[in-house]
Each structure stands twice: as structure tokens, then as C-alpha cells.
Design an enzyme around this catalytic site. Structure first.
Site, mmCIF file in Angstrom:
data_model
loop_
_atom_site.group_PDB
_atom_site.id
_atom_site.type_symbol
_atom_site.label_atom_id
_atom_site.label_comp_id
_atom_site.label_asym_id
_atom_site.label_seq_id
_atom_site.Cartn_x
_atom_site.Cartn_y
_atom_site.Cartn_z
ATOM 1 N N PHE A 8 0.827 -0.914 -0.192
ATOM 2 C CA PHE A 8 -0.071 -0.405 0.717
ATOM 3 C C PHE A 8 0.718 1.075 -0.069
ATOM 4 O O PHE A 8 1.805 1.319 0.516
ATOM 5 C CB PHE A 8 -0.990 -0.067 0.765
ATOM 6 C CG PHE A 8 -2.385 -1.208 1.348
ATOM 7 C CD1 PHE A 8 -3.280 -0.223 0.845
ATOM 8 C CD2 PHE A 8 -2.152 -2.181 1.572
ATOM 9 C CE1 PHE A 8 -4.231 -1.673 0.856
ATOM 10 C CE2 PHE A 8 -3.039 -3.340 1.535
ATOM 11 C CZ PHE A 8 -3.981 -2.439 1.250
ATOM 12 N N ASP A 9 0.560 2.173 -0.602
ATOM 13 C CA ASP A 9 1.167 3.829 -1.254
ATOM 14 C C ASP A 9 0.397 4.243 0.537
ATOM 15 O O ASP A 9 -0.259 3.270 1.066
ATOM 16 C CB ASP A 9 0.673 3.903 -2.133
ATOM 17 C CG ASP A 9 0.604 6.015 -1.645
ATOM 18 O OD1 ASP A 9 2.311 6.077 -1.398
ATOM 19 O OD2 ASP A 9 -0.494 7.201 -2.472
ATOM 20 N N LEU A 10 0.965 5.051 1.039
ATOM 21 C CA LEU A 10 0.068 5.812 2.294
ATOM 22 C C LEU A 10 -0.631 6.670 1.708
ATOM 23 O O LEU A 10 -2.112 6.633 2.008
ATOM 24 C CB LEU A 10 0.808 6.249 3.656
ATOM 25 C CG LEU A 10 1.333 6.778 4.464
ATOM 26 C CD1 LEU A 10 -0.207 5.908 5.050
ATOM 27 C CD2 LEU A 10 2.132 6.887 5.309
#
Length: 221
Positions: A8-10
Site C-alpha cells: 500500500f502507498d500511504l
């Protein structure tokens, strides 16, 4: 074969960081003698490496961009990181994906120490096996390098079992460079056109659709 590892990107994917990032960027620009009073005009800086945004967006040299990065962190580290909110339904999605057997990790251009601080602040740390992020000295800031670093931390070499999830073209292009599919989320800061043009493998409009899509592409664990 389906996916087992979800990266996941944040910013713009797990949380909405607009207030903290844009205010801290305005603070950095002021220190550089650049006045931008409208925070809505700065949402484009959410996602890319900070140095890159300063150099490409304002024609700064590396030394000026490093100074701007220092000023940005001067505000963001103590204050800006908490001017943030978890997207509606995201925690429930993380719980369910973990229960379904997926291994969850982050792959963010934000420095690892800040990513850890944010995840801890919002009570999300427990859902991630690995927190992959950039280095503070910017030697690891490009998304492809962050993803590669995250895979090394996970000890994963079978990239066909890995899915990157993010809201900007940087997520898609970084994953593609390593032969990894990327699912684009439309509730963040990248447009459908941006993500499609970059080559996103799929697109989802909200967190519940994200969960359904991942479950529909789950591998055998």
C-alpha cells in the site's frame, strides 16, 4: 495465479494527508521566498518525492531543494503528520484482508520513520508485516526503489504474487518497472486519466470496492 502480498502507498491511499502536506509545503516555499496562499493548488505534491516536487515544480537546484525539504520537515515532523485522516472504511478493509490471508505492507515515498509514526498515530501499525518507505537522506526516494526495498524486507522474489495499491502514476510506473501489477484508487489524488495512462491494472472508486477487487484476485495461500 492471484496475489498474496499487498503493498500500500500511504498518502492518498491509506490516509488523506492534504492539510498537513500542503501547509508544510507552503511553509517550505515561504522559506524559499515563494508565496502560495492557496493550499488547493498544492495537492499535486501529494505522492511524488518531495525533492522532485521542489525541483520540477519550481526550477530549484538540488541545494535549494534540500533546504526546502529541511524546512518542510521542520513543520511536518512535529505537527503536519497528524493533520491527516484515515479514509472511511480503510481500517475495516485492512482487518478483512489480513483475515483473508493477505500479507500487508506499505511502499511509500514518505520516509520510513514518518510512515511508522503516522501508522502508529492512527492505530494501523498492527495490520502491516513490513513498513517500507524512503530514506531520510533521499538516497531511496523513487517509488521503484521503495518497492524493491519493501520486497527485500518481505523476502519476496515472486513478483506475480505481489500487487501495488496507490493513487498516483508514480505507484503504477514504479511497480511496472519491477513487473508488478498496480491497482489504482480513485479516491486519492490521481485522476482516472493519470492512472489509466500510466497502465494501472485495475481501478477502484472507494475502500469497499478495493476490498472486493482484492478478494476477487486472491491467490491460493
Amino acid at each position: 495465479m492471484g496475489y498474496q502480498y499487498l503493498l500500500f502507498d500511504l498518502d492518498g491511499t491509506l490516509t488523506d494527508p492534504k492539510e498537513g502536506i500542503t501547509k508544510s509545503f507552503q511553509y517550505a516555499l515561504e522559506a524559499l521566498g515563494i508565496h502560495e496562499p492557496d493550499a488547493d493548488k498544492l495537492t499535486w505534491v501529494i505522492g511524488p518525492p518531495l525533492m522532485e516536487s521542489l525541483m520540477r515544480g519550481y526550477g530549484l537546484n538540488e541545494e535549494q531543494a534540500k533546504f526546502g525539504t529541511e524546512k518542510y520537515r521542520e513543520r511536518y515532523v512535529p505537527v503536519g503528520y497528524a493533520e491527516n485522516s484515515v479514509y472511511t472504511g480503510m481500517e475495516e478493509v485492512l482487518v478483512k484482508l489480513g483475515e483473508a490471508g493477505f500479507v500487508l505492507a506499505t511502499a511509500t515515498s514518505k520516509p520510513t520513520v514518518m510512515a511508522e509514526k503516522i501508522l502508529e498515530h492512527f492505530g494501523l501499525s498492527k495490520y502491516f508485516s513490513v513498513v517500507g518507505g524512503a530514506s531520510m537522506d533521499s538516497s531511496r526516494s523513487k517509488k521503484v526503489d521503495v518497492i524493491r526495498h519493501t520486497l527485500n524486507l518481505l523476502g519476496v522474489s515472486e513478483t506475480d504474487k505481489v500487487l501495488m495499491i496507490g493513487d498516483r502514476e508514480y505507484d503504477v510506473l514504479g511497480a511496472k518497472e519491477l513487473g508488478i501489477d498496480c491497482l489504482g484508487v480513485l479516491y486519492g489524488y490521481g485522476s482516472e486519466e493519470e492512472l489509466s495512462k500510466a497502465g494501472a491494472f485495475g481501478l477502484v472508486k472507494d475502500t469497499m470496492e478495493l476490498y472486493t477487487w482484492c478478494m476477487g484476485h486472491r491467490g491460493k495461500f
